[in-house]
Design an enzyme around this catalytic site. Structure first.
Site, PDB file in Angstrom:
ATOM      1  N   LYS A   1       0.845  -1.204   0.000  1.00 53.52           N
ATOM      2  CA  LYS A   1       0.000   0.000   0.000  1.00 53.52           C
ATOM      3  C   LYS A   1       0.879   1.252   0.000  1.00 53.52           C
ATOM      4  CE  LYS A   1      -1.750   1.634   4.026  1.00 53.52           C
ATOM      5  NZ  LYS A   1      -1.501   3.067   4.263  1.00 53.52           N
ATOM      6  N   ASN A   2       1.920   1.254   0.842  1.00 47.40           N
ATOM      7  CA  ASN A   2       2.701   2.481   1.015  1.00 47.40           C
ATOM      8  C   ASN A   2       3.732   2.713  -0.089  1.00 47.40           C
ATOM      9  OD1 ASN A   2       1.128   2.945   3.198  1.00 47.40           O
ATOM     10  ND2 ASN A   2       2.685   2.445   4.725  1.00 47.40           N
ATOM     11  N   ARG A   5       0.268  15.031  12.576  1.00 47.52           N
ATOM     12  CA  ARG A   5       0.751  14.772  11.214  1.00 47.52           C
ATOM     13  C   ARG A   5       0.740  16.037  10.348  1.00 47.52           C
ATOM     14  NH1 ARG A   5      -1.545   8.992   9.391  1.00 47.52           N
ATOM     15  NH2 ARG A   5       0.327   9.016   8.096  1.00 47.52           N
ATOM     16  N   PRO A   6       1.512  17.044  10.721  1.00 46.26           N
ATOM     17  CA  PRO A   6       1.592  18.280   9.929  1.00 46.26           C
ATOM     18  C   PRO A   6       2.277  18.045   8.583  1.00 46.26           C
ATOM     19  CG  PRO A   6       3.264  18.269  11.620  1.00 46.26           C
ATOM     20  CD  PRO A   6       2.439  17.044  11.850  1.00 46.26           C
ATOM     21  N   CYS A  23      -4.908  12.745  12.517  1.00 42.80           N
ATOM     22  CA  CYS A  23      -5.754  11.549  12.509  1.00 42.80           C
ATOM     23  C   CYS A  23      -5.582  10.913  13.892  1.00 42.80           C
ATOM     24  CB  CYS A  23      -5.345  10.613  11.386  1.00 42.80           C
ATOM     25  SG  CYS A  23      -3.753   9.889  11.671  1.00 42.80           S
ATOM     26  N   ASP A  65       4.538  20.511   7.373  1.00 44.17           N
ATOM     27  CA  ASP A  65       5.507  21.619   7.283  1.00 44.17           C
ATOM     28  C   ASP A  65       6.745  21.258   6.456  1.00 44.17           C
ATOM     29  OD1 ASP A  65       5.779  19.847   9.572  1.00 44.17           O
ATOM     30  OD2 ASP A  65       7.494  21.044  10.171  1.00 44.17           O
ATOM     31  N   ARG A  69      -8.382  -0.723   4.815  1.00 46.63           N
ATOM     32  CA  ARG A  69      -7.513   0.272   4.169  1.00 46.63           C
ATOM     33  C   ARG A  69      -6.171  -0.352   3.783  1.00 46.63           C
ATOM     34  NH1 ARG A  69      -7.054   5.929   7.071  1.00 46.63           N
ATOM     35  NH2 ARG A  69      -5.785   6.135   5.204  1.00 46.63           N
ATOM     36  N   ASP A  83       4.661   1.008  11.867  1.00 43.58           N
ATOM     37  CA  ASP A  83       3.444   0.317  11.420  1.00 43.58           C
ATOM     38  C   ASP A  83       3.368  -1.110  11.946  1.00 43.58           C
ATOM     39  OD1 ASP A  83       3.324   1.888   8.130  1.00 43.58           O
ATOM     40  OD2 ASP A  83       2.797   2.574  10.132  1.00 43.58           O
ATOM     41  N   ARG A 100      -5.014  11.019   4.061  1.00 40.20           N
ATOM     42  CA  ARG A 100      -4.008  12.087   4.015  1.00 40.20           C
ATOM     43  C   ARG A 100      -2.961  11.829   2.941  1.00 40.20           C
ATOM     44  NH1 ARG A 100      -1.245  14.060   7.516  1.00 40.20           N
ATOM     45  NH2 ARG A 100       0.868  13.725   6.771  1.00 40.20           N
TER      46      ARG A 100
HETATM   47  C1  EPZ Z   1       3.924   7.156   5.957  1.00 34.44           C
HETATM   48  O1  EPZ Z   1       3.106   8.185   6.511  1.00 34.44           O
HETATM   49  C2  EPZ Z   1       3.055   5.912   5.911  1.00 34.44           C
HETATM   50  N1  EPZ Z   1       1.905   6.149   5.031  1.00 34.44           N
HETATM   51  C3  EPZ Z   1       2.584   5.554   7.322  1.00 34.44           C
HETATM   52  O2  EPZ Z   1       1.843   4.351   7.231  1.00 34.44           O
HETATM   53  C4  EPZ Z   1       3.813   5.317   8.192  1.00 34.44           C
HETATM   54  O3  EPZ Z   1       3.392   5.037   9.507  1.00 34.44           O
HETATM   55  C5  EPZ Z   1       4.705   6.562   8.171  1.00 34.44           C
HETATM   56  O4  EPZ Z   1       5.059   6.887   6.802  1.00 34.44           O
HETATM   57  C6  EPZ Z   1       5.994   6.370   8.956  1.00 34.44           C
HETATM   58  O5  EPZ Z   1       6.722   5.300   8.434  1.00 34.44           O
HETATM   59  C7  EPZ Z   1       2.091   6.043   3.695  1.00 34.44           C
HETATM   60  O6  EPZ Z   1       3.182   5.774   3.209  1.00 34.44           O
HETATM   61  C8  EPZ Z   1       0.879   6.272   2.841  1.00 34.44           C
HETATM   62  P1  EPZ Z   1       5.885  10.670   7.939  1.00 34.44           P
HETATM   63  P2  EPZ Z   1       3.652   9.728   6.472  1.00 34.44           P
HETATM   64  O7  EPZ Z   1       5.732  11.885   7.104  1.00 34.44           O
HETATM   65  O8  EPZ Z   1       4.387   9.955   5.206  1.00 34.44           O
HETATM   66  C9  EPZ Z   1       6.046  14.035  11.240  1.00 34.44           C
HETATM   67  C10 EPZ Z   1       0.034   2.931   7.599  1.00 34.44           C
HETATM   68  O9  EPZ Z   1      -0.447   2.397   8.608  1.00 34.44           O
HETATM   69  N2  EPZ Z   1       5.995  14.980  10.114  1.00 34.44           N
HETATM   70  O10 EPZ Z   1       7.132   9.846   7.820  1.00 34.44           O
HETATM   71  O11 EPZ Z   1       2.516  10.601   6.784  1.00 34.44           O
HETATM   72  C11 EPZ Z   1       4.707  13.329  11.425  1.00 34.44           C
HETATM   73  O12 EPZ Z   1       3.855  14.114  12.218  1.00 34.44           O
HETATM   74  C12 EPZ Z   1       0.441   4.383   7.617  1.00 34.44           C
HETATM   75  O13 EPZ Z   1       0.230   2.334   6.502  1.00 34.44           O
HETATM   76  C13 EPZ Z   1       6.169  16.331  10.370  1.00 34.44           C
HETATM   77  O14 EPZ Z   1       6.347  16.745  11.512  1.00 34.44           O
HETATM   78  O15 EPZ Z   1       4.664   9.696   7.699  1.00 34.44           O
HETATM   79  C14 EPZ Z   1       5.106  12.050  12.104  1.00 34.44           C
HETATM   80  O16 EPZ Z   1       5.207  12.267  13.496  1.00 34.44           O
HETATM   81  C15 EPZ Z   1       0.198   5.018   8.962  1.00 34.44           C
HETATM   82  N3  EPZ Z   1       6.104  17.215   9.335  1.00 34.44           N
HETATM   83  C16 EPZ Z   1       6.492  11.753  11.530  1.00 34.44           C
HETATM   84  O17 EPZ Z   1       6.948  12.965  10.921  1.00 34.44           O
HETATM   85  C17 EPZ Z   1       5.887  16.804   8.040  1.00 34.44           C
HETATM   86  O18 EPZ Z   1       5.853  17.651   7.117  1.00 34.44           O
HETATM   87  C18 EPZ Z   1       6.495  10.665  10.469  1.00 34.44           C
HETATM   88  O19 EPZ Z   1       5.628  11.092   9.457  1.00 34.44           O
HETATM   89  C19 EPZ Z   1       5.715  15.418   7.797  1.00 34.44           C
HETATM   90  C20 EPZ Z   1       5.774  14.523   8.847  1.00 34.44           C
END
Ligand code: EPZ
Length: 419
Positions: free
Chosen positions: A23-24, A123-124, A118, A126, A398, A307, A94
């Site tokens: 999926k990811n 999950r900002p 969520c 920025d 999902r 995950d 998202r």
């Molecule tokens: C991806 O989400 C995955 N989703 C998530 O899988 C996975 O848990 C996550 O990466 C971490 O490995 C998909 O690939 C579709 P991140 P993503 O940006 O990209 C912070 C599942 O169950 N952050 O690496 O949203 C954020 O708040 C899902 O399959 C910022 O602060 O994850 C979080 O604490 C759940 N600013 C951390 O980074 C930003 O601009 C990791 O988020 C972006 C992220």
């Protein structure tokens, strides 16, 4: 109509299970497909998941034509794309924000409703937005709508990510693929899905080097073309079945995977006491009746994946001693603990760490709170005396294809119903 799963203490699972495409990996690759204007992208091994349907709806709303035929998908990209992503789809998933990089690179503008937090955290975005600014875009946020635009093409730049965000790395890699000049992204995510996206973009004619390391270099190109691509196997689905085998003291072969992507889970299951056999595209897991407590800390790849946190929590309940599980990625990913404690676990949450001791569980009615907790509760149900009823299955759908059927085939006493 509410659907629910009934599951009973698992007989040792036995047999083979085939793993789906990830999926990811498919979600960012579908978003990146938009770069192939006036072309058709052919994807193989596309999992039949509700998140994939949602991303297909996003692409269709932008003007692309998405056709599915089983595990095959093709995406026909028009010459002009809409640049407004549909609000109801972004709030539903998202990962819809992953179209921003492509739309900025192609049309020079994009507007997206700011996806709320969520269940698992705020999950900002920025890092995504600062990265787009580094590439020359102007980004404005007003009334919950993100508007980003650039005059002409994005310009290659050097950008250091404040955190190795998976989504930000993907969005910026997609945007920079068609920027003018060279982009260097530092402090990027190194997950296997990042490498798969880079491989896909390079198959379309992009020039990306370094995916999987801390620094990715991208030389922008003018046009990206059609390609045929097979999505990499889903390491999280595979890890979930590895735990199902171990938790029921079974003997299961998990097939059509890349074992190296499972290394963090393999290491922890071996430390617990499971017997693991590794083939070239399969892993065998033999459970044990005695497991020893371990300590787990989630982190960016190659650390233990967040995950896999809730599926792993279930098996820690079978381990002698005191285990700890620390979540470092999301600030609120322990909601399933309350449900496990209602089943008889006595898990203590101390800040970002769960303290887990061996407890026998009894089946009760529980609710999934996010995609991975749904899987974790099913695994706990395989341990619990009596019958466990798991509700809110839309979370499960999902990210897991035919989860109940696959477990049934392995001998689990599990069924899906609608009331
Ligand atoms: C991806 O989400 C995955 N989703 C998530 O899988 C996975 O848990 C996550 O990466 C971490 O490995 C998909 O690939 C579709 P991140 P993503 O940006 O990209 C912070 C599942 O169950 N952050 O690496 O949203 C954020 O708040 C899902 O399959 C910022 O602060 O994850 C979080 O604490 C759940 N600013 C951390 O980074 C930003 O601009 C990791 O988020 C972006 C992220």
């Amino acid at each position: 109509m509410e659907e629910y799963i009934l599951v009973e203490k698992g007989h040792p699972l036995a047999g083979e299970v085939q793993i789906e495409g990830a999926k990811n990996a498919v979600l960012p690759i579908m978003a990146a497909s938009l770069l192939a204007k006036n072309n058709t992208i052919h994807l193989q091994r596309v999992p039949q998941l509700s998140d994939v349907e949602t991303m297909a709806a996003v692409l269709s709303n932008l003007g692309a034509k998405v056709v599915r035929n089983g595990q095959h998908m093709h995406v026909e990209v028009p010459s002009i794309l809409q640049t407004q992503t549909p609000e109801h789809l972004v709030s539903k998933m998202r990962a819809s924000v992953l179209v921003m990089g492509a739309l900025l690179a192609l049309e020079g503008k994009v507007s997206v409703v700011l996806p709320g937090g969520c269940a698992i955290g705020s999950r900002p975005l920025d890092i995504h937005l600062r990265g787009f600014e580094a590439l020359g875009a102007t980004v404005q946020l007003s009334h919950g709508i993100i508007e980003a635009s650039v005059d002409g093409r994005l310009q290659g730049a050097e950008f250091d990510l404040a955190f190795p965000s998976v989504g930000a790395t993907e969005n910026l890699m997609i945007a920079a693929s068609r920027a003018e000049g060279k982009t260097i992204l530092r402090g990027v995510a190194k997950e296997p899905e990042i490498i798969d996206l880079a491989n896909f973009l390079n198959a379309m004619g992009a020039q990306i080097h370094g995916a999987g390391t801390d620094t990715i270099e991208i030389m922008g190109v003018e046009t990206l073309t059609a390609c045929e691509y097979e999505i990499l196997p889903d390491r999280i689905e595979a890890g979930t079945f590895m735990i199902a085998a171990a938790i029921t003291q079974g003997d299961v072969i998990i097939k059509n995977i890349i074992p190296d992507h499972l290394q963090p889970i393999t290491a922890k299951l071996q430390q617990l006491g499971a017997k693991i056999t590794i083939g070239d595209d399969w892993i065998g897991v033999q459970g044990n009746k005695d497991y020893q407590a371990i300590d787990i800390k989630t982190g960016p790849h190659p650390n233990f994946p967040t995950d896999m946190q809730s599926p792993m929590l279930a098996i820690l309940l079978c381990a002698d001693g005191v285990s700890t599980l620390t979540e470092t990625i999301f600030e609120n990913r322990f909601m399933h603990v309350e449900e496990l404690n209602r089943m008889g676990a006595q898990i203590i949450v101390d800040g970002r760490t769960c303290i887990v001791t061996k407890q026998s569980l009894h089946g009760v009615r529980v609710k999934a709170t996010d995609l991975r907790s749904a899987a974790g509760l099913v695994l706990a149900g395989l341990l619990a005396d009596g019958e466990t009823r798991i509700e809110k299955l839309y979370h499960l759908d999902r990210g897991y294809v035919d989860f109940v059927e696959k477990l049934q085939k392995l001998g689990a006493k599990i069924s899906r119903h609608s009331s």
